[in-house]
Design a protein around this motif. Structure first.
Motif, PDB file in Angstrom:
ATOM      1  N   ALA A 196       0.832  -1.208   0.000  1.00 51.64           N
ATOM      2  CA  ALA A 196       0.000   0.000   0.000  1.00 51.64           C
ATOM      3  C   ALA A 196       0.862   1.252   0.000  1.00 51.64           C
ATOM      4  O   ALA A 196       0.531   2.244  -0.658  1.00 51.64           O
ATOM      5  CB  ALA A 196      -0.929  -0.004   1.209  1.00 51.64           C
ATOM      6  N   TYR A 197       1.973   1.215   0.693  1.00 52.96           N
ATOM      7  CA  TYR A 197       2.867   2.372   0.767  1.00 52.96           C
ATOM      8  C   TYR A 197       3.633   2.581  -0.532  1.00 52.96           C
ATOM      9  O   TYR A 197       3.867   3.710  -0.951  1.00 52.96           O
ATOM     10  CB  TYR A 197       3.846   2.193   1.932  1.00 52.96           C
ATOM     11  CG  TYR A 197       4.801   3.342   2.094  1.00 52.96           C
ATOM     12  CD1 TYR A 197       4.397   4.512   2.721  1.00 52.96           C
ATOM     13  CD2 TYR A 197       6.104   3.260   1.616  1.00 52.96           C
ATOM     14  CE1 TYR A 197       5.277   5.585   2.868  1.00 52.96           C
ATOM     15  CE2 TYR A 197       6.988   4.320   1.755  1.00 52.96           C
ATOM     16  CZ  TYR A 197       6.558   5.477   2.384  1.00 52.96           C
ATOM     17  OH  TYR A 197       7.418   6.532   2.526  1.00 52.96           O
ATOM     18  N   ASN A 198       4.017   1.483  -1.171  1.00 48.83           N
ATOM     19  CA  ASN A 198       4.932   1.565  -2.307  1.00 48.83           C
ATOM     20  C   ASN A 198       4.287   1.457  -3.681  1.00 48.83           C
ATOM     21  O   ASN A 198       5.001   1.436  -4.681  1.00 48.83           O
ATOM     22  CB  ASN A 198       6.015   0.489  -2.177  1.00 48.83           C
ATOM     23  CG  ASN A 198       6.975   0.809  -1.059  1.00 48.83           C
ATOM     24  OD1 ASN A 198       7.656   1.815  -1.092  1.00 48.83           O
ATOM     25  ND2 ASN A 198       6.995  -0.031  -0.046  1.00 48.83           N
ATOM     26  N   THR A 199       2.978   1.367  -3.749  1.00 44.94           N
ATOM     27  CA  THR A 199       2.328   1.265  -5.060  1.00 44.94           C
ATOM     28  C   THR A 199       1.269   2.354  -5.199  1.00 44.94           C
ATOM     29  O   THR A 199       0.710   2.832  -4.227  1.00 44.94           O
ATOM     30  CB  THR A 199       1.665  -0.108  -5.261  1.00 44.94           C
ATOM     31  OG1 THR A 199       0.686  -0.311  -4.246  1.00 44.94           O
ATOM     32  CG2 THR A 199       2.673  -1.222  -5.251  1.00 44.94           C
ATOM     33  N   GLY A 205      -3.322   0.619  -2.654  1.00 49.35           N
ATOM     34  CA  GLY A 205      -3.288   1.416  -1.434  1.00 49.35           C
ATOM     35  C   GLY A 205      -4.661   1.794  -0.922  1.00 49.35           C
ATOM     36  O   GLY A 205      -5.003   1.526   0.234  1.00 49.35           O
ATOM     37  N   PRO A 206      -5.501   2.409  -1.749  1.00 54.29           N
ATOM     38  CA  PRO A 206      -6.854   2.755  -1.287  1.00 54.29           C
ATOM     39  C   PRO A 206      -7.695   1.538  -0.913  1.00 54.29           C
ATOM     40  O   PRO A 206      -8.489   1.596   0.010  1.00 54.29           O
ATOM     41  CB  PRO A 206      -7.466   3.491  -2.480  1.00 54.29           C
ATOM     42  CG  PRO A 206      -6.282   4.050  -3.203  1.00 54.29           C
ATOM     43  CD  PRO A 206      -5.190   3.033  -3.031  1.00 54.29           C
ATOM     44  N   PHE A 207      -7.517   0.424  -1.618  1.00 56.54           N
ATOM     45  CA  PHE A 207      -8.283  -0.777  -1.277  1.00 56.54           C
ATOM     46  C   PHE A 207      -7.895  -1.279   0.104  1.00 56.54           C
ATOM     47  O   PHE A 207      -8.746  -1.655   0.901  1.00 56.54           O
ATOM     48  CB  PHE A 207      -8.067  -1.880  -2.314  1.00 56.54           C
ATOM     49  CG  PHE A 207      -8.742  -3.172  -1.944  1.00 56.54           C
ATOM     50  CD1 PHE A 207     -10.114  -3.293  -2.037  1.00 56.54           C
ATOM     51  CD2 PHE A 207      -8.011  -4.253  -1.476  1.00 56.54           C
ATOM     52  CE1 PHE A 207     -10.752  -4.473  -1.684  1.00 56.54           C
ATOM     53  CE2 PHE A 207      -8.629  -5.435  -1.112  1.00 56.54           C
ATOM     54  CZ  PHE A 207     -10.006  -5.555  -1.220  1.00 56.54           C
ATOM     55  N   ILE A 208      -6.609  -1.301   0.391  1.00 56.57           N
ATOM     56  CA  ILE A 208      -6.135  -1.820   1.669  1.00 56.57           C
ATOM     57  C   ILE A 208      -6.411  -0.834   2.804  1.00 56.57           C
ATOM     58  O   ILE A 208      -6.906  -1.217   3.853  1.00 56.57           O
ATOM     59  CB  ILE A 208      -4.625  -2.150   1.593  1.00 56.57           C
ATOM     60  CG1 ILE A 208      -4.413  -3.342   0.658  1.00 56.57           C
ATOM     61  CG2 ILE A 208      -4.050  -2.444   2.973  1.00 56.57           C
ATOM     62  CD1 ILE A 208      -2.965  -3.632   0.341  1.00 56.57           C
ATOM     63  N   LYS A 209      -6.091   0.429   2.594  1.00 56.82           N
ATOM     64  CA  LYS A 209      -6.165   1.404   3.677  1.00 56.82           C
ATOM     65  C   LYS A 209      -7.382   2.312   3.625  1.00 56.82           C
ATOM     66  O   LYS A 209      -7.713   2.944   4.609  1.00 56.82           O
ATOM     67  CB  LYS A 209      -4.904   2.254   3.677  1.00 56.82           C
ATOM     68  CG  LYS A 209      -3.668   1.458   4.029  1.00 56.82           C
ATOM     69  CD  LYS A 209      -2.484   2.362   4.161  1.00 56.82           C
ATOM     70  CE  LYS A 209      -1.274   1.602   4.632  1.00 56.82           C
ATOM     71  NZ  LYS A 209      -0.152   2.485   4.887  1.00 56.82           N
TER      72      LYS A 209
END
Length: 165
Positions: free
Chosen positions: A93-96, A101-105
């Motif tokens: 999530a941090y590196n892509t 990122g939005p899906f995970i966080k």
């Protein structure tokens, strides 16, 4: 030594005694702390859906090791895998960019922009004006007109940025 440990933890037993379950609880507690250190500090700190899901599953898996509902060592291994998966997904999530990122966080949602209520956003996220007024009061603001922006954050908190006076 292995036989003593197996007997102490009730590894090959069909039913656990109170003291075997107690020893398991101590071992699981220590192992859980070690596993959490392998993870990172944010695992239970942010309280986003991403973190809450891990907490629920992690607790459920580890409880099975204590009560003997699942094999002891494989259950501890599964707990480690969950924490490593959490760490890997946080790294992704941090590196892509893009979807991951939005899906995970998740994403923050603007509820107030330039002193104007975004009623469609409140409705979409099942927030009442009373919910928003409570957040404003907690942020030291008495009126929506005093707010430059307010966001429903990924954690579920409402953050407020006051207008310059």
């Amino acid at each position: 030594m292995a036989d003593f440990l197996d007997a102490l933890l009730g590894i090959d037993s069909d039913s656990l005694t109170w003291w075997q379950m107690s020893v398991r609880a101590v071992v699981v507690f220590i192992v859980a702390l070690i596993i959490m250190r392998i993870g990172n500090k944010r695992i239970f700190g942010k309280q986003t859906a991403f973190d809450i899901v891990l907490g629920i599953i992690y607790g459920s898996v580890l409880s099975r090791a204590i009560t003997g509902n699942s094999p002891f060592w494989p259950t501890l291994a599964a707990a480690l895998v969950l924490v490593l998966l959490h760490r890997f997904l946080a790294f992704l999530a941090y590196n892509t960019e893009g979807f991951i990122g939005p899906f995970i966080k998740g994403n923050p949602v603007c509820l107030i922009r330039d002193g104007k209520l975004q009623e469609d956003k409140l409705k979409k996220h099942n927030l009442t004006e009373n919910d928003l007024q409570e957040a404003l009061r907690n942020g030291g603001v008495s009126s929506i007109k005093e707010v430059a922006s307010a966001y429903l954050e990924r954690s579920g908190d409402i953050s407020i940025v006051k207008r310059d006076t």
